[in-house]
Write a protein that holds these residues in place. Sequence first.
Motif, PDB file in Angstrom:
ATOM      1  N   GLY A  88      71.527-104.439  17.287  1.00  0.00           N
ATOM      2  CA  GLY A  88      72.635-104.665  16.406  1.00  0.00           C
ATOM      3  C   GLY A  88      72.239-105.925  15.310  1.00  0.00           C
ATOM      4  O   GLY A  88      71.114-106.369  15.354  1.00  0.00           O
ATOM      5  N   ILE A  89      73.041-106.196  14.465  1.00  0.00           N
ATOM      6  CA  ILE A  89      73.003-107.209  13.586  1.00  0.00           C
ATOM      7  C   ILE A  89      73.614-108.245  13.658  1.00  0.00           C
ATOM      8  O   ILE A  89      75.057-108.111  13.737  1.00  0.00           O
ATOM      9  N   GLY A  90      73.262-109.462  13.683  1.00  0.00           N
ATOM     10  CA  GLY A  90      74.239-110.701  13.927  1.00  0.00           C
ATOM     11  C   GLY A  90      74.206-111.659  12.661  1.00  0.00           C
ATOM     12  O   GLY A  90      73.288-111.403  11.762  1.00  0.00           O
ATOM     13  N   GLU A  91      75.173-112.456  12.381  1.00  0.00           N
ATOM     14  CA  GLU A  91      75.247-113.209  11.297  1.00  0.00           C
ATOM     15  C   GLU A  91      75.817-114.834  11.928  1.00  0.00           C
ATOM     16  O   GLU A  91      76.605-114.800  12.472  1.00  0.00           O
ATOM     17  N   ASN A  92      74.978-115.611  11.453  1.00  0.00           N
ATOM     18  CA  ASN A  92      75.438-117.051  11.518  1.00  0.00           C
ATOM     19  C   ASN A  92      76.419-117.425  10.445  1.00  0.00           C
ATOM     20  O   ASN A  92      76.204-116.963   9.259  1.00  0.00           O
ATOM     21  N   ILE A  93      77.305-118.201  11.140  1.00  0.00           N
ATOM     22  CA  ILE A  93      78.513-118.498   9.753  1.00  0.00           C
ATOM     23  C   ILE A  93      78.438-119.998   9.690  1.00  0.00           C
ATOM     24  O   ILE A  93      78.307-121.096  10.674  1.00  0.00           O
ATOM     25  N   ILE A  94      78.013-120.256   8.354  1.00  0.00           N
ATOM     26  CA  ILE A  94      77.603-121.672   8.248  1.00  0.00           C
ATOM     27  C   ILE A  94      78.531-122.297   6.909  1.00  0.00           C
ATOM     28  O   ILE A  94      78.665-121.899   6.097  1.00  0.00           O
ATOM     29  N   VAL A  95      79.399-123.480   7.309  1.00  0.00           N
ATOM     30  CA  VAL A  95      80.140-124.130   6.619  1.00  0.00           C
ATOM     31  C   VAL A  95      79.806-125.719   6.444  1.00  0.00           C
ATOM     32  O   VAL A  95      79.444-126.193   7.377  1.00  0.00           O
ATOM     33  N   THR A  96      79.299-126.087   5.158  1.00  0.00           N
ATOM     34  CA  THR A  96      78.979-127.634   5.076  1.00  0.00           C
ATOM     35  C   THR A  96      79.938-128.254   4.398  1.00  0.00           C
ATOM     36  O   THR A  96      80.365-127.974   3.393  1.00  0.00           O
ATOM     37  N   LYS A  97      80.196-129.648   5.085  1.00  0.00           N
ATOM     38  CA  LYS A  97      80.954-130.790   4.334  1.00  0.00           C
ATOM     39  C   LYS A  97      80.070-131.431   3.981  1.00  0.00           C
ATOM     40  O   LYS A  97      79.194-132.392   4.838  1.00  0.00           O
TER      41      LYS A  97
ATOM     42  N   SER B 187      75.490-116.549  16.085  1.00  0.00           N
ATOM     43  CA  SER B 187      75.506-115.273  16.918  1.00  0.00           C
ATOM     44  C   SER B 187      74.310-115.071  17.733  1.00  0.00           C
ATOM     45  O   SER B 187      73.060-115.973  17.785  1.00  0.00           O
ATOM     46  N   GLY B 188      74.254-114.258  18.763  1.00  0.00           N
ATOM     47  CA  GLY B 188      73.167-113.904  19.574  1.00  0.00           C
ATOM     48  C   GLY B 188      72.880-114.889  20.536  1.00  0.00           C
ATOM     49  O   GLY B 188      71.619-114.563  21.104  1.00  0.00           O
TER      50      GLY B 188
ATOM     51  N   GLU C 162      73.784-115.048  23.596  1.00  0.00           N
ATOM     52  CA  GLU C 162      73.676-114.266  24.706  1.00  0.00           C
ATOM     53  C   GLU C 162      72.567-113.366  25.011  1.00  0.00           C
ATOM     54  O   GLU C 162      72.218-112.889  25.910  1.00  0.00           O
ATOM     55  N   LYS C 163      71.772-113.046  23.843  1.00  0.00           N
ATOM     56  CA  LYS C 163      70.591-112.701  23.774  1.00  0.00           C
ATOM     57  C   LYS C 163      69.561-113.570  23.503  1.00  0.00           C
ATOM     58  O   LYS C 163      68.670-113.389  22.282  1.00  0.00           O
ATOM     59  N   TYR C 164      69.397-114.502  24.334  1.00  0.00           N
ATOM     60  CA  TYR C 164      68.575-115.503  24.386  1.00  0.00           C
ATOM     61  C   TYR C 164      68.281-116.448  22.956  1.00  0.00           C
ATOM     62  O   TYR C 164      67.377-116.570  22.287  1.00  0.00           O
ATOM     63  N   MET C 165      69.417-116.744  22.707  1.00  0.00           N
ATOM     64  CA  MET C 165      69.820-117.665  21.348  1.00  0.00           C
ATOM     65  C   MET C 165      69.093-117.336  20.171  1.00  0.00           C
ATOM     66  O   MET C 165      68.510-117.876  19.244  1.00  0.00           O
ATOM     67  N   LEU C 166      69.367-115.605  19.986  1.00  0.00           N
ATOM     68  CA  LEU C 166      68.494-115.401  18.823  1.00  0.00           C
ATOM     69  C   LEU C 166      69.228-115.901  17.465  1.00  0.00           C
ATOM     70  O   LEU C 166      68.339-116.130  16.471  1.00  0.00           O
ATOM     71  N   GLY C 167      70.373-116.117  17.268  1.00  0.00           N
ATOM     72  CA  GLY C 167      71.028-116.796  15.996  1.00  0.00           C
ATOM     73  C   GLY C 167      70.321-118.146  15.809  1.00  0.00           C
ATOM     74  O   GLY C 167      69.930-118.346  14.783  1.00  0.00           O
ATOM     75  N   SER C 168      70.240-119.069  16.899  1.00  0.00           N
ATOM     76  CA  SER C 168      70.076-120.349  16.519  1.00  0.00           C
ATOM     77  C   SER C 168      68.296-120.400  16.597  1.00  0.00           C
ATOM     78  O   SER C 168      67.961-121.184  15.785  1.00  0.00           O
ATOM     79  N   ARG C 169      67.944-119.503  17.381  1.00  0.00           N
ATOM     80  CA  ARG C 169      66.241-119.462  17.179  1.00  0.00           C
ATOM     81  C   ARG C 169      65.860-118.974  15.686  1.00  0.00           C
ATOM     82  O   ARG C 169      64.879-119.630  15.252  1.00  0.00           O
ATOM     83  N   TRP C 170      66.610-118.154  15.222  1.00  0.00           N
ATOM     84  CA  TRP C 170      66.220-117.666  13.678  1.00  0.00           C
ATOM     85  C   TRP C 170      66.487-118.797  12.902  1.00  0.00           C
ATOM     86  O   TRP C 170      65.848-119.133  12.074  1.00  0.00           O
TER      87      TRP C 170
ATOM     88  N   THR D  52      72.207-133.569  32.262  1.00  0.00           N
ATOM     89  CA  THR D  52      71.196-132.519  32.730  1.00  0.00           C
ATOM     90  C   THR D  52      70.274-131.967  31.707  1.00  0.00           C
ATOM     91  O   THR D  52      70.398-132.112  30.403  1.00  0.00           O
ATOM     92  N   MET D  53      69.354-131.277  32.390  1.00  0.00           N
ATOM     93  CA  MET D  53      68.419-130.364  31.534  1.00  0.00           C
ATOM     94  C   MET D  53      68.743-128.826  31.919  1.00  0.00           C
ATOM     95  O   MET D  53      68.726-128.431  32.870  1.00  0.00           O
ATOM     96  N   ALA D  54      68.596-128.284  30.809  1.00  0.00           N
ATOM     97  CA  ALA D  54      68.698-126.994  30.730  1.00  0.00           C
ATOM     98  C   ALA D  54      68.156-126.097  29.292  1.00  0.00           C
ATOM     99  O   ALA D  54      68.564-126.880  28.547  1.00  0.00           O
ATOM    100  N   THR D  55      67.903-124.931  29.593  1.00  0.00           N
ATOM    101  CA  THR D  55      67.420-124.489  28.249  1.00  0.00           C
ATOM    102  C   THR D  55      68.357-123.233  27.819  1.00  0.00           C
ATOM    103  O   THR D  55      67.872-122.640  26.872  1.00  0.00           O
ATOM    104  N   ASN D  56      69.540-122.979  28.478  1.00  0.00           N
ATOM    105  CA  ASN D  56      70.329-121.833  28.300  1.00  0.00           C
ATOM    106  C   ASN D  56      71.448-122.054  27.463  1.00  0.00           C
ATOM    107  O   ASN D  56      72.688-121.468  27.290  1.00  0.00           O
ATOM    108  N   SER D  57      71.452-122.698  26.119  1.00  0.00           N
ATOM    109  CA  SER D  57      72.267-122.626  25.433  1.00  0.00           C
ATOM    110  C   SER D  57      71.748-123.081  23.738  1.00  0.00           C
ATOM    111  O   SER D  57      70.376-123.370  23.780  1.00  0.00           O
ATOM    112  N   ASP D  58      72.467-123.329  22.788  1.00  0.00           N
ATOM    113  CA  ASP D  58      71.710-123.371  21.477  1.00  0.00           C
ATOM    114  C   ASP D  58      71.260-124.571  20.966  1.00  0.00           C
ATOM    115  O   ASP D  58      70.638-124.808  19.980  1.00  0.00           O
TER     116      ASP D  58
END
Length: 208
Positions: free
Chosen positions: A1-10, A67-68, A70-78, A148-154
């Motif tokens: 599928g195709i995901g999109e990040n939603i970005i709003v800047t103040k 987005s993404g 749950e698929k190994y942080m695809l949105g933030s990695r991109w 704590t230390m973990a790698t499972n979020s953005d």
Amino acid sequence: GIGENIIVTKNSSIDTTKNLIISAHYDSAEDSVGANDNGSGVAAVLELARILKDTEIPYNIKFILFSGEEKYMLGSRWYVGKLTEDERKQIIGVINIDTIAEKSNLGYMAMIEGNKRPDNAEGLKKLAELNKNSMSELFTPSDRFFLTMATNSDHYPFALVNIPAVSIVQDWQDGLNVNDSSDVKENMDIQRIVEVIDQVMEVLPTIN
């Protein structure tokens, strides 16, 4: 599928060269409606954007819904992968909010990333303290947050390029009802979302 990040800047009228990111992922696992993971984080980011809309802050704030995750942080990695070196240097920190509102009296984790893994909980605690960053240490003075230390979020893709980043996640000591059909709004405590929002609002004036 195709995901999109939603970005709003103040944009800040004081200093437009610095950016703070406040983020959450808006996708959920395939078999879940995602009320807590991560509707709760999305709600917190949207409410923070509403509260801060007319507040003067000495840096830009980018509110990002990724987005993404749950698929190994695809949105933030991109997103991180597309940043130029100058854009990376302009980011003063990332506060990511992920799964904070299941009914519970447990506190919250301030999750960071480090390069090594200890063999026990005490070692993890010590290593997390050694690897804390300018974002994570803002939350730990509160007795409701522990490091704590973990790698499972953005927060993780940002940490990999040395951007100070933290994910606020509720303590999953007893397990959380996420990633399946049990993650519904009836199992959520809205006051937990308010508690995290209040804590973020408390630390914002200390960021520079």
